[in-house]
Design a protein around this motif. Structure first.
Motif, mmCIF file in Angstrom:
data_model
loop_
_atom_site.group_PDB
_atom_site.id
_atom_site.type_symbol
_atom_site.label_atom_id
_atom_site.label_comp_id
_atom_site.label_asym_id
_atom_site.label_seq_id
_atom_site.Cartn_x
_atom_site.Cartn_y
_atom_site.Cartn_z
ATOM 1 N N LEU A 8 35.199 52.821 27.985
ATOM 2 C CA LEU A 8 34.771 51.653 27.230
ATOM 3 C C LEU A 8 33.980 52.066 25.993
ATOM 4 C CD1 LEU A 8 34.292 48.609 26.823
ATOM 5 C CD2 LEU A 8 32.395 48.774 28.453
ATOM 6 N N GLU A 132 42.762 47.173 28.982
ATOM 7 C CA GLU A 132 41.813 46.681 29.972
ATOM 8 C C GLU A 132 40.422 46.473 29.367
ATOM 9 O OE1 GLU A 132 40.108 45.545 33.652
ATOM 10 O OE2 GLU A 132 42.190 45.656 32.968
ATOM 11 N N ASN A 133 40.030 47.361 28.448
ATOM 12 C CA ASN A 133 38.668 47.324 27.900
ATOM 13 C C ASN A 133 38.553 46.585 26.575
ATOM 14 O OD1 ASN A 133 37.535 48.841 29.990
ATOM 15 N ND2 ASN A 133 38.019 50.788 28.995
ATOM 16 N N SER A 135 38.894 43.489 25.250
ATOM 17 C CA SER A 135 38.110 42.267 25.095
ATOM 18 C C SER A 135 36.618 42.555 25.222
ATOM 19 C CB SER A 135 38.551 41.229 26.138
ATOM 20 O OG SER A 135 37.837 40.031 25.984
ATOM 21 N N MET A 136 36.265 43.393 26.185
ATOM 22 C CA MET A 136 34.857 43.743 26.390
ATOM 23 C C MET A 136 34.322 44.556 25.216
ATOM 24 S SD MET A 136 32.494 43.192 28.618
ATOM 25 C CE MET A 136 30.906 43.776 29.173
ATOM 26 N N ILE A 279 28.657 39.406 24.734
ATOM 27 C CA ILE A 279 29.197 40.360 25.709
ATOM 28 C C ILE A 279 29.819 39.611 26.881
ATOM 29 C CG2 ILE A 279 28.573 42.160 27.362
ATOM 30 C CD1 ILE A 279 26.465 43.109 25.351
ATOM 31 N N PHE A 280 29.175 38.537 27.313
ATOM 32 C CA PHE A 280 29.722 37.742 28.415
ATOM 33 C C PHE A 280 31.040 37.094 28.012
ATOM 34 C CE2 PHE A 280 29.509 33.838 31.223
ATOM 35 C CZ PHE A 280 29.803 34.525 32.391
ATOM 36 N N GLY A 282 33.157 38.350 25.870
ATOM 37 C CA GLY A 282 34.144 39.419 25.927
ATOM 38 C C GLY A 282 34.581 39.714 27.347
ATOM 39 N N TYR A 283 33.642 39.670 28.276
ATOM 40 C CA TYR A 283 33.952 39.875 29.697
ATOM 41 C C TYR A 283 34.893 38.783 30.201
ATOM 42 C CZ TYR A 283 33.154 39.826 34.763
ATOM 43 O OH TYR A 283 33.332 39.789 36.126
ATOM 44 N N LEU A 284 34.591 37.528 29.857
ATOM 45 C CA LEU A 284 35.440 36.425 30.313
ATOM 46 C C LEU A 284 36.809 36.452 29.633
ATOM 47 C CD1 LEU A 284 32.874 33.462 30.300
ATOM 48 C CD2 LEU A 284 33.724 34.736 32.281
ATOM 49 N N LYS A 286 38.906 38.752 29.081
ATOM 50 C CA LYS A 286 39.989 39.517 29.707
ATOM 51 C C LYS A 286 40.379 38.927 31.070
ATOM 52 C CE LYS A 286 37.266 43.132 32.079
ATOM 53 N NZ LYS A 286 37.071 44.586 32.211
ATOM 54 N N ARG A 287 39.706 37.850 31.474
ATOM 55 C CA ARG A 287 39.983 37.235 32.769
ATOM 56 C C ARG A 287 40.510 35.805 32.666
ATOM 57 N NH1 ARG A 287 36.278 41.024 33.402
ATOM 58 N NH2 ARG A 287 36.192 42.189 35.366
#
Length: 412
Positions: A8, A132-133, A135-136, A279-280, A282-284, A286-287
């Protein structure tokens, strides 16, 4: 293509965060100069507001240009050129004594922000990240801009206590040039063979014919309007309208004893809250569906802005607004840039996102300029604030029909 085992935190992400943090710290501080410069020269509020508005418009115009430069001659060369524009604009502004001069030199600053900001750096971060990384990583890079915002306005306010605003501009120019020493560590891989075979004109024609690209373009307008209006005018708004600070309260105990200091603190709080919020996001991203997340963010902003203008302004409401709006502040950026990359690919992400970002900066120009104009006419910011509420609601709606699939997977 980038190996899926790519970590990452790549050198590209780390250096990109440093440059974005410093560049955005300086950009976020311009609202603090609104009153000192206006009072020194006796200008109406609209004059310096127009300078900041022109800066934002130049940033928007320069973003796709610097994206194309990065894709043609190299990312690092584009960043160096941007830093030179940035520093030159700041130095020349420090010698400006007329509104026209300030407004003209802000064109250079705007181009400098374009060359050292989202378009170029997020494209590099996107290419250097695994699927995988990605978006984050985009969320972290965007949050770095917010980290700059945390200290940009307070540092400017602090420096103004010791130096003239002209000297503070020169100090900021030196800081921007010093950031270039990190560039040798910043190398991003190229795009895939299939993406390299497509020309920029082919990808642009494809995007311009796609209704989803148009909706993303239109939706980003309100983001720029809201963010730039608050950055440019909120410190002055708080200084002039907010209720008094309790001399025995917590804020006074922290050294915040004037509404001017509270105005600078509010920008810092927005930036601090946005670090986690971005950051949150970006975490969301990818999901969950990026378009629905964007619609939710714009809805949240609309509700918070409407609440704030409807209640009396006190130090408590300023802090609550700053934390609430801050958590949604730049959360749109990793989602919007990620949506562009997801649908249209990475090869010309800088240019395609740069064009979308131009809409953001049209909104920025209108928010900053209209804020100054309406203040001079009416003596307050209420009407401009309600326009921001309306365009926020529009953006929440316009993202819903976007087709969130890679172009190659969409039916002809």
């Amino acid at each position: 293509m980038v190996d899926t085992r790519t970590p990452l935190f790549t050198p590209v992400l780390i250096v990109g965060c440093i440059i974005m943090m410093l560049g955005f710290a300086i950009r976020a501080s311009f609202g603090v100069f609104q009153i000192p410069i206006g009072e020194e020269f006796g200008w109406p509020r609209s004059e310096f507001s127009l300078a900041i508005a022109i800066q934002n418009l130049a940033w928007g115009i320069g973003q796709p240009i610097f994206g194309a430069i990065a894709e043609k001659v190299g990312d690092r060369k584009a960043i160096i050129l941007g830093a030179l524009f940035y520093a030159a604009g700041l130095v020349l502004s420090s010698f400006a004594i007329t509104p026209g001069a300030h407004q003209f030199y802000e064109i250079l600053v705007g181009f400098g922000i374009a060359g050292t900001g989202f378009g170029v750096i997020l494209a590099m971060v996107g290419r250097a990240s695994s699927d995988e990384n990605r978006s984050m990583a985009l969320g972290i890079a965007t949050a770095a801009g917010s980290a700059g915002q945390v200290f940009g306005a307070p540092v400017a306010e602090y420096l103004l206590g010791f130096y003239s605003w002209q000297m503070v501009f020169i100090i900021f120019a030196v800081v921007m040039l010093l950031s270039l020493f990190a560039l040798p560590f910043m190398r991003a891989p190229t795009a895939s063979k299939q993406e390299l075979e497509e020309s920029l004109s082919t990808v642009l024609k494809r995007a311009f014919k796609d209704p989803s690209y148009t909706m993303i373009f239109l939706g980003f307008f309100s983001c720029g309007y809201q963010l730039s209006f608050v950055t440019a005018h909120f410190p002055a708004f708080v200084t002039e309208v907010c209720g008094p600070i309790d001399p025995g309260g917590m804020l006074a105990g922290m050294g915040v004893t004037t509404t001017s200091a509270l105005g600078a603190l509010s920008i810092a709080l927005i930036g601090a809250a946005n670090i986690g919020g971005t950051i949150f996001a970006g975490y969301l991203g990818k999901r969950y569906s990026k378009k629905y997340l964007l619609a939710a963010i714009y809805t949240g902003r609309t509700i918070i802005a409407a609440w704030f203008i409807l209640v009396p302004m006190t130090p408590t409401t300023v802090i609550l607004f700053s934390l609430g709006m801050g958590s949604l502040w730049l959360a749109t950026v990793p989602l919007t840039s990620g949506l562009v990359a997801h649908i249209y690919g990475l090869r010309y992400m800088g240019t395609l996102y740069g064009i979308v970002f131009f809409s953001h900066q049209l909104g920025s120009f209108l928010g900053v300029w209209l804020g100054g104009q309406m203040y001079d006419i009416t003596g307050d910011y209420t009407a401009v604030w309600w326009v921001g509420v309306g365009v926020g609601a529009f953006s929440a709606i316009v993202h819903l029909p976007v087709r969130e699939k890679p172009w190659s997977a969409q039916p002809a």
